[in-house]
Design a protein around this motif. Sequence first.
Motif, PDB file in Angstrom:
ATOM      1  N   VAL A  93       0.823  -1.211   0.000  1.00 26.77           N
ATOM      2  CA  VAL A  93       0.000   0.000   0.000  1.00 26.77           C
ATOM      3  C   VAL A  93       0.860   1.266   0.000  1.00 26.77           C
ATOM      4  O   VAL A  93       0.617   2.192  -0.783  1.00 26.77           O
ATOM      5  N   VAL A  94       1.865   1.304   0.844  1.00 25.81           N
ATOM      6  CA  VAL A  94       2.694   2.512   0.943  1.00 25.81           C
ATOM      7  C   VAL A  94       3.378   2.796  -0.386  1.00 25.81           C
ATOM      8  O   VAL A  94       3.378   3.926  -0.878  1.00 25.81           O
ATOM      9  N   ASP A 112       4.893  -3.060   2.826  1.00 26.85           N
ATOM     10  CA  ASP A 112       4.450  -2.326   4.018  1.00 26.85           C
ATOM     11  C   ASP A 112       5.146  -2.822   5.289  1.00 26.85           C
ATOM     12  O   ASP A 112       5.579  -2.027   6.117  1.00 26.85           O
ATOM     13  N   ARG A 113       5.223  -4.146   5.440  1.00 29.89           N
ATOM     14  CA  ARG A 113       5.881  -4.685   6.639  1.00 29.89           C
ATOM     15  C   ARG A 113       7.341  -4.265   6.657  1.00 29.89           C
ATOM     16  O   ARG A 113       7.898  -3.890   7.694  1.00 29.89           O
ATOM     17  N   ALA A 116       8.193  -0.720   7.811  1.00 30.60           N
ATOM     18  CA  ALA A 116       8.267  -0.486   9.258  1.00 30.60           C
ATOM     19  C   ALA A 116       9.705  -0.659   9.751  1.00 30.60           C
ATOM     20  O   ALA A 116      10.195   0.120  10.574  1.00 30.60           O
ATOM     21  N   ILE A 119      11.626   2.355   8.782  1.00 28.99           N
ATOM     22  CA  ILE A 119      11.208   3.510   9.575  1.00 28.99           C
ATOM     23  C   ILE A 119      11.886   3.467  10.945  1.00 28.99           C
ATOM     24  O   ILE A 119      12.428   4.464  11.421  1.00 28.99           O
ATOM     25  N   VAL A 120      11.879   2.296  11.564  1.00 30.30           N
ATOM     26  CA  VAL A 120      12.528   2.164  12.874  1.00 30.30           C
ATOM     27  C   VAL A 120      14.025   2.458  12.743  1.00 30.30           C
ATOM     28  O   VAL A 120      14.607   3.218  13.524  1.00 30.30           O
ATOM     29  N   GLN A 123      14.705   6.168  12.112  1.00 26.15           N
ATOM     30  CA  GLN A 123      14.465   6.968  13.300  1.00 26.15           C
ATOM     31  C   GLN A 123      15.633   6.833  14.276  1.00 26.15           C
ATOM     32  O   GLN A 123      16.077   7.804  14.883  1.00 26.15           O
ATOM     33  N   ARG A 141      13.652  -8.335  18.165  1.00 23.24           N
ATOM     34  CA  ARG A 141      12.342  -8.856  17.754  1.00 23.24           C
ATOM     35  C   ARG A 141      12.489 -10.172  16.995  1.00 23.24           C
ATOM     36  O   ARG A 141      11.728 -11.108  17.239  1.00 23.24           O
TER      37      ARG A 141
ATOM     38  N   LEU B  59       6.348  11.714  14.482  1.00 21.40           N
ATOM     39  CA  LEU B  59       6.155  10.347  14.973  1.00 21.40           C
ATOM     40  C   LEU B  59       7.020   9.406  14.155  1.00 21.40           C
ATOM     41  O   LEU B  59       6.983   9.441  12.921  1.00 21.40           O
ATOM     42  N   PHE B  60       7.794   8.573  14.813  1.00 17.67           N
ATOM     43  CA  PHE B  60       8.669   7.612  14.123  1.00 17.67           C
ATOM     44  C   PHE B  60       9.601   8.334  13.150  1.00 17.67           C
ATOM     45  O   PHE B  60       9.948   7.801  12.091  1.00 17.67           O
ATOM     46  N   GLY B  61       9.952   9.557  13.506  1.00 20.12           N
ATOM     47  CA  GLY B  61      10.852  10.315  12.644  1.00 20.12           C
ATOM     48  C   GLY B  61      10.161  10.951  11.451  1.00 20.12           C
ATOM     49  O   GLY B  61      10.807  11.569  10.611  1.00 20.12           O
ATOM     50  N   LEU B  62       8.839  10.805  11.377  1.00 20.46           N
ATOM     51  CA  LEU B  62       8.091  11.341  10.239  1.00 20.46           C
ATOM     52  C   LEU B  62       7.217  12.500  10.701  1.00 20.46           C
ATOM     53  O   LEU B  62       6.619  12.448  11.780  1.00 20.46           O
ATOM     54  N   SER B  91      -5.464   0.620   5.558  1.00 24.38           N
ATOM     55  CA  SER B  91      -4.961  -0.572   6.254  1.00 24.38           C
ATOM     56  C   SER B  91      -3.922  -0.111   7.274  1.00 24.38           C
ATOM     57  O   SER B  91      -3.501   1.045   7.256  1.00 24.38           O
ATOM     58  N   VAL B  93      -0.897  -1.998   8.380  1.00 28.36           N
ATOM     59  CA  VAL B  93       0.200  -2.956   8.469  1.00 28.36           C
ATOM     60  C   VAL B  93       1.452  -2.326   9.100  1.00 28.36           C
ATOM     61  O   VAL B  93       2.065  -2.897   9.994  1.00 28.36           O
ATOM     62  N   VAL B  94       1.801  -1.152   8.635  1.00 28.51           N
ATOM     63  CA  VAL B  94       3.022  -0.508   9.142  1.00 28.51           C
ATOM     64  C   VAL B  94       2.908  -0.271  10.652  1.00 28.51           C
ATOM     65  O   VAL B  94       3.833  -0.567  11.411  1.00 28.51           O
ATOM     66  N   GLU B  97       3.366  -3.436  12.536  1.00 26.00           N
ATOM     67  CA  GLU B  97       4.776  -3.844  12.518  1.00 26.00           C
ATOM     68  C   GLU B  97       5.610  -2.994  13.477  1.00 26.00           C
ATOM     69  O   GLU B  97       6.497  -3.509  14.157  1.00 26.00           O
ATOM     70  N   LEU B  98       5.330  -1.706  13.502  1.00 26.16           N
ATOM     71  CA  LEU B  98       6.059  -0.841  14.434  1.00 26.16           C
ATOM     72  C   LEU B  98       5.787  -1.277  15.862  1.00 26.16           C
ATOM     73  O   LEU B  98       6.688  -1.307  16.700  1.00 26.16           O
ATOM     74  N   ALA B 100       5.085  -4.284  16.754  1.00 20.65           N
ATOM     75  CA  ALA B 100       5.806  -5.544  16.943  1.00 20.65           C
ATOM     76  C   ALA B 100       7.275  -5.283  17.289  1.00 20.65           C
ATOM     77  O   ALA B 100       7.914  -6.093  17.955  1.00 20.65           O
ATOM     78  N   TYR B 101       7.796  -4.158  16.842  1.00 20.13           N
ATOM     79  CA  TYR B 101       9.163  -3.767  17.218  1.00 20.13           C
ATOM     80  C   TYR B 101       9.185  -3.094  18.595  1.00 20.13           C
ATOM     81  O   TYR B 101      10.239  -2.739  19.090  1.00 20.13           O
ATOM     82  N   VAL B 103       8.003  -0.159  19.236  1.00 18.91           N
ATOM     83  CA  VAL B 103       8.258   1.269  19.072  1.00 18.91           C
ATOM     84  C   VAL B 103       7.051   2.082  19.554  1.00 18.91           C
ATOM     85  O   VAL B 103       5.912   1.745  19.260  1.00 18.91           O
ATOM     86  N   ASP B 112      -1.582   2.910   6.557  1.00 19.14           N
ATOM     87  CA  ASP B 112      -0.541   2.713   5.546  1.00 19.14           C
ATOM     88  C   ASP B 112      -0.573   3.795   4.466  1.00 19.14           C
ATOM     89  O   ASP B 112       0.460   4.341   4.072  1.00 19.14           O
ATOM     90  N   PHE B 115       0.684   6.928   5.901  1.00 15.65           N
ATOM     91  CA  PHE B 115       2.135   6.892   6.099  1.00 15.65           C
ATOM     92  C   PHE B 115       2.870   7.436   4.877  1.00 15.65           C
ATOM     93  O   PHE B 115       3.870   8.137   4.997  1.00 15.65           O
TER      94      PHE B 115
END
Lengths: 331, 331
Positions: A93-94, A112-113, A116, A119-120, A123, A141, B59-62, B91, B93-94, B97-98, B100-101, B103, B112, B115
């Motif tokens: 999507v992105v 998209d996954r 992320a 992005i982390v 940052q 992770r 946020l998240f450097g964005l 959606s 997803v991002v 995932e963030l 899940a890290y 963050v 998404d 983003f």
Amino acid sequence: MEKTTPGVGLSEPGGRLGRMHIVSLAGGIGGARFLRGLRLTASDASITVIGNTGDDITLFGLRVCPDLDTVMYTLGSGIDEEQGWGRAKESHVVKEELAAYGVEPQWFGLGDRDFATHIVRSQMLEAGYPLSEITQALCARWQPGVRLLPMTDDRCETHVVIEDDQGKRAIHFQEWWVRLRASVPAQSFALVGAGTAKPAPGVLEAIEQADVVILPPSNPVVSIGTILQVPGIRAALLAKTVVGVSPIIGGAPVRGMADACLTAIGVETTAQAVLDLYGSELIDGWLVAEEDDGVALDGVRVVARPILMHDAEAAAAIARTALDLALELAR
Amino acid sequence: MEKTTPGVGLSEPGGRLGRMHIVSLAGGIGGARFLRGLRLTASDASITVIGNTGDDITLFGLRVCPDLDTVMYTLGSGIDEEQGWGRAKESHVVKEELAAYGVEPQWFGLGDRDFATHIVRSQMLEAGYPLSEITQALCARWQPGVRLLPMTDDRCETHVVIEDDQGKRAIHFQEWWVRLRASVPAQSFALVGAGTAKPAPGVLEAIEQADVVILPPSNPVVSIGTILQVPGIRAALLAKTVVGVSPIIGGAPVRGMADACLTAIGVETTAQAVLDLYGSELIDGWLVAEEDDGVALDGVRVVARPILMHDAEAAAAIARTALDLALELAR
């Protein structure tokens, strides 16, 4: 070549490996799949992976480290198995939205996954963390079961000199590899920043403490070759028992476009030529496919075995053979 | 208040509006929906929207500009109509995932598609473009039918002073608004950076050239109030015919949590109190709901009409009333 004494707990080939320290250099897909086999067969060993960062690229302001991520996702069970890179169950999507804004480049496939992760990373880079610490944070992770280190924390990017209707110019490796699919011949490679790059913290220490070093069947020019160009790494490896797995079987790369890279530096696409390229100063053992039996170099033990990584078990068997050879040579 | 001569082509209320220049200030959802109505009813007019950027957050450097994006997506038919903000068919997803890290923050809902906007914006900011040019570039895709300007290109963020079990402290507006849902009373608001902020290029010129200025029913404290705090904007508006639409109907905000903001600055949540807050120096006409008939302030023409924006047509009718009132007062 100087041989080191195997570390405490180092046992017979095929036996329990205990606290053996293995260092492996790795590029992307081939390296990652080999490492999955190595981890499987040497589950008790401590494995440090020195990853290629020469392919790294900044896209849309985000820092992308394709090889580190391929290793991380593959060993962390997050990889798209079919494709070999990127995340499983990925959406785009992105990327589609960026294209809708007309933002370039559109030829690099970021999901998209995957976004992320970048992005982390970006940052954390912006916050001042070095890539090695960021990679460690991301691996918290993914739990890859190996210690994954970038070859350097410094910016050190592979550029490719090409000549086309726009004239002679240097482009980023990814533009040559992904956008042009290596269709325009590379005249040479330049690792921008290699002159002043330092190995990432832990890299030289890991090599020093290694009982053996294994080179997976990664690209000998733009993956392994790139890592070897970081000042200090090759020199540190010379003191070690190093066994490599040929990335070339019967005159063709196992995967990828290693032939285009080898041709660019005037090296034939053969298991023999790659061994000659690495040289006997670096290499102690060389694993080739059965059809390449006959490859030889003074001072190098060459072993011919099935080396096609059909699946994880095949990769483990190949890693086992490479490791056994290394342990034997290290004794 | 000084009155300006209507511009060339300015016609009778209800007639063809020609090249009339309208300036509108706007926050997020309410402002965007009102603007959609204004654009519908004044389709031949040139409309410049001065958007609130006090809610902007990194946020998240964005860099995220919630109000500008809500206006852009709403007028560009990309908005999530149900929710009022964010992209349609979104959606997440991002974001997952963030998370899940591990963050932070995880309380801000970025989708998404959304983003991608923040990635483009951040990349352009990093490249040195001012927010006003970036907003123009983003609008090249969305074609909102208005000229959307940020109130300022300078960093100018609303922070909220609260007191909870962690003591008295200032937090970013979004943390108070989105994470805390304004559940902890605001003691005061501070527009960090307002002292040195300059109106974005084009803002003062647009006001100067405006035939009329319309204030939508946006939050009078943290949206309109914030824009008015950028040095030079309020002063420029004093020379103009300004008509506002009350964001309060019968003692309650039409939407959002304007009451929490008004309470924090010691203002009642009534159409009268908001008019008093803006003041007759700024306001020439004030549109209230029929149930608020009776609101009055010397020097201000108050008109009571249905002002609930059920849908785009209702919004257009309200905008029409506000515009007609402004044109009459400007004559």
